[in-house]
Enzyme design. Structure first.
Site, short mmCIF file in Angstrom:
data_model
loop_
_atom_site.label_atom_id
_atom_site.label_comp_id
_atom_site.label_asym_id
_atom_site.label_seq_id
_atom_site.Cartn_x
_atom_site.Cartn_y
_atom_site.Cartn_z
N HIS A 9 -30.57 -2.58 35.92
CA HIS A 9 -29.74 -2.71 34.71
C HIS A 9 -29.99 -4.06 34.03
O HIS A 9 -30.04 -5.09 34.70
CB HIS A 9 -28.25 -2.58 35.06
CG HIS A 9 -27.85 -1.17 35.38
ND1 HIS A 9 -28.26 -0.54 36.53
CD2 HIS A 9 -27.11 -0.28 34.69
CE1 HIS A 9 -27.78 0.69 36.54
NE2 HIS A 9 -27.08 0.88 35.44
N PRO A 10 -30.10 -4.03 32.71
CA PRO A 10 -30.27 -5.29 31.98
C PRO A 10 -28.95 -6.05 31.94
O PRO A 10 -27.88 -5.45 32.08
CB PRO A 10 -30.66 -4.84 30.58
CG PRO A 10 -29.98 -3.51 30.43
CD PRO A 10 -30.02 -2.87 31.80
N SER B 88 -28.71 2.10 26.69
CA SER B 88 -28.07 0.81 26.91
C SER B 88 -27.77 0.12 25.58
O SER B 88 -26.72 -0.48 25.39
CB SER B 88 -28.97 -0.07 27.79
OG SER B 88 -28.33 -1.28 28.07
N GLU C 145 -24.69 1.69 24.16
CA GLU C 145 -23.49 1.32 24.92
C GLU C 145 -23.07 -0.12 24.62
O GLU C 145 -21.89 -0.42 24.44
CB GLU C 145 -23.75 1.52 26.42
CG GLU C 145 -23.84 2.99 26.82
CD GLU C 145 -24.65 3.25 28.09
OE1 GLU C 145 -24.79 4.43 28.44
OE2 GLU C 145 -25.15 2.30 28.72
N GLN C 146 -24.07 -1.00 24.56
CA GLN C 146 -23.76 -2.41 24.32
C GLN C 146 -23.26 -2.61 22.89
O GLN C 146 -22.38 -3.43 22.64
CB GLN C 146 -24.98 -3.28 24.62
CG GLN C 146 -25.41 -3.19 26.08
CD GLN C 146 -26.19 -4.38 26.55
OE1 GLN C 146 -25.90 -5.51 26.17
NE2 GLN C 146 -27.17 -4.17 27.42
N VAL D 212 -22.73 -5.14 36.38
CA VAL D 212 -22.76 -3.83 35.72
C VAL D 212 -21.34 -3.33 35.54
O VAL D 212 -20.53 -3.34 36.47
CB VAL D 212 -23.60 -2.80 36.53
CG1 VAL D 212 -23.53 -1.43 35.88
CG2 VAL D 212 -25.05 -3.26 36.63
N ILE D 213 -21.05 -2.93 34.32
CA ILE D 213 -19.74 -2.36 34.00
C ILE D 213 -20.00 -1.24 33.01
O ILE D 213 -20.98 -1.30 32.25
CB ILE D 213 -18.81 -3.44 33.40
CG1 ILE D 213 -17.39 -2.89 33.21
CG2 ILE D 213 -19.35 -4.01 32.08
CD1 ILE D 213 -16.34 -3.97 32.90
N CYS D 214 -19.16 -0.23 33.01
CA CYS D 214 -19.33 0.85 32.03
C CYS D 214 -18.92 0.30 30.66
O CYS D 214 -17.74 0.33 30.29
CB CYS D 214 -18.51 2.07 32.43
SG CYS D 214 -18.75 3.42 31.28
N1 GUN Z 1 -23.01 -0.83 31.06
C1 GUN Z 1 -23.49 0.16 30.30
N2 GUN Z 1 -24.78 0.04 30.13
C2 GUN Z 1 -25.12 -1.09 30.78
C3 GUN Z 1 -26.34 -1.74 30.95
O1 GUN Z 1 -27.37 -1.31 30.46
N3 GUN Z 1 -26.31 -2.89 31.67
C4 GUN Z 1 -25.18 -3.37 32.23
N4 GUN Z 1 -25.25 -4.52 32.91
N5 GUN Z 1 -24.03 -2.76 32.11
C5 GUN Z 1 -24.03 -1.63 31.38
#
Ligand code: GUN
Length: 175
Positions: A67-68, A84, A87-88, A120-122
């Site tokens: 995960h980044p 990602s 989501e971010q 990592v968190i949703c």
């Molecule tokens: N939560 C949702 N997507 C990501 C992601 O790509 N990286 C991290 N660290 N948390 C996430």
């Protein structure tokens, strides 16, 4: 697309559609294809979770390491996966002030120094304030607690990604 259509997919097609339900871990999707046919999307997800749970700690840590960082280098350089990135953005991480970006960067790096994997968190179920609050609070956890917590979050991310795919590839309610 029905569950029947999913079950009829070659592993190549299955990987094309579901390959990133666990961030940058297509191996998990490829492994789970062995369990098809699935009676429902839930059953497919359960296979993913069982696979993850069956891994030794190093494997679970490996998943987290794929995960980044949130609001990290990849976000700035535009090299995040599509999922990602979305989501971010939804969590407000693309519109941080420079102070917020700096704070988050510092917390992320403290977290990685302590645990050896990224926080990592949703993100989709969160926002920038909650993310920073959680980061501070989870920094206090011990490593085994935090590994479990990170994996729990990976499963939540997976669930939302599968739901999103179900919508976008028009999987019917038969799923
Ligand atoms: N939560 C949702 N997507 C990501 C992601 O790509 N990286 C991290 N660290 N948390 C996430």
């Amino acid at each position: 697309m029905t569950m029947q259509a999913v079950n009829a997919m070659s592993y190549e097609e299955f990987l094309d559609v579901f390959g990133n339900i666990i961030e940058k871990c297509p191996l998990i999707t490829a492994a789970v294809w062995s369990n098809h046919p699935f009676s429902s999307v839930n059953e497919m997800e359960e296979c993913v979770y069982e696979f993850i749970d069956s891994l030794p700690s190093s494997g679970k840590e490996g998943i987290l390491r794929c995960h980044p960082d949130l609001a990290g280098r990849e976000l700035t350089s535009g090299s995040l996966t599509m999922e990602s990135q979305q989501e971010q953005r939804q969590a407000g991480l693309t519109s941080l002030t420079s102070g917020e970006r700096e704070t988050l960067g510092l917390l992320n790096s403290q977290y990685k120094t302590k645990f050896g994997f990224p926080f990592v968190i949703c993100a989709k179920m969160s926002d920038k304030y909650k993310i920073m609050e959680e980061l501070c609070s989870r920094l206090q956890n011990d490593p085994s607690q935090e590994l479990l917590k990170g994996i729990e979050e990976v499963k939540k991310i997976c669930h939302l990604r599968v739901q999103e795919l179900s919508r976008s590839v028009e999987l019917t309610t038969k799923l």
